[in-house]
Design an enzyme around this catalytic site. Sequence first.
Site, PDB file in Angstrom:
ATOM      1  N   ARG A 194       0.811  -1.089  -0.086  1.00  0.00           N
ATOM      2  CA  ARG A 194       0.046   0.155  -0.013  1.00  0.00           C
ATOM      3  C   ARG A 194       0.970   1.225  -0.025  1.00  0.00           C
ATOM      4  O   ARG A 194       0.611   2.005  -0.917  1.00  0.00           O
ATOM      5  CB  ARG A 194      -0.949  -0.029   1.340  1.00  0.00           C
ATOM      6  CG  ARG A 194      -2.047  -1.334   1.195  1.00  0.00           C
ATOM      7  CD  ARG A 194      -2.658  -1.322   2.421  1.00  0.00           C
ATOM      8  NE  ARG A 194      -1.944  -1.316   3.481  1.00  0.00           N
ATOM      9  CZ  ARG A 194      -2.258  -1.068   4.705  1.00  0.00           C
ATOM     10  NH1 ARG A 194      -3.304  -0.408   5.141  1.00  0.00           N
ATOM     11  NH2 ARG A 194      -1.349  -1.309   5.884  1.00  0.00           N
ATOM     12  N   ASN A 217      -5.894  -2.624   2.057  1.00  0.00           N
ATOM     13  CA  ASN A 217      -5.909  -4.136   2.317  1.00  0.00           C
ATOM     14  C   ASN A 217      -7.432  -4.542   2.431  1.00  0.00           C
ATOM     15  O   ASN A 217      -8.205  -3.811   3.045  1.00  0.00           O
ATOM     16  CB  ASN A 217      -5.183  -4.376   3.544  1.00  0.00           C
ATOM     17  CG  ASN A 217      -3.733  -4.553   3.332  1.00  0.00           C
ATOM     18  OD1 ASN A 217      -2.998  -4.460   2.135  1.00  0.00           O
ATOM     19  ND2 ASN A 217      -2.940  -4.314   4.337  1.00  0.00           N
TER      20      ASN A 217
END
Length: 88
Positions: A15, A33
């Site tokens: 990320r 996520n």
Amino acid sequence: YRFVVTGHVQGVGFRVATRRKAKAMGLSGWVRNCPDGSVEGLVAGPDRAAVAGLRDWLRRGPPGAKVETLEWQAVDAPVDTGVFMVRR
């Protein structure tokens, strides 16, 4: 574009690396996520080459990631211009 990346993509900085790459390319959107172990995001930008470049990068991901699949779909969704963030 909405994307979903599967494989070994959580716990490897995916990320943060996606946010860094997108911001460097002048793109907007978010990444997060998912409970199933995938990473999902939304990306937009005026430069089609930059958007395509991020798509190509997502197929590999950062060091330590093992991308199995990348789903890439055009969507009509609002994106905050000039912002790319990591969602929790």
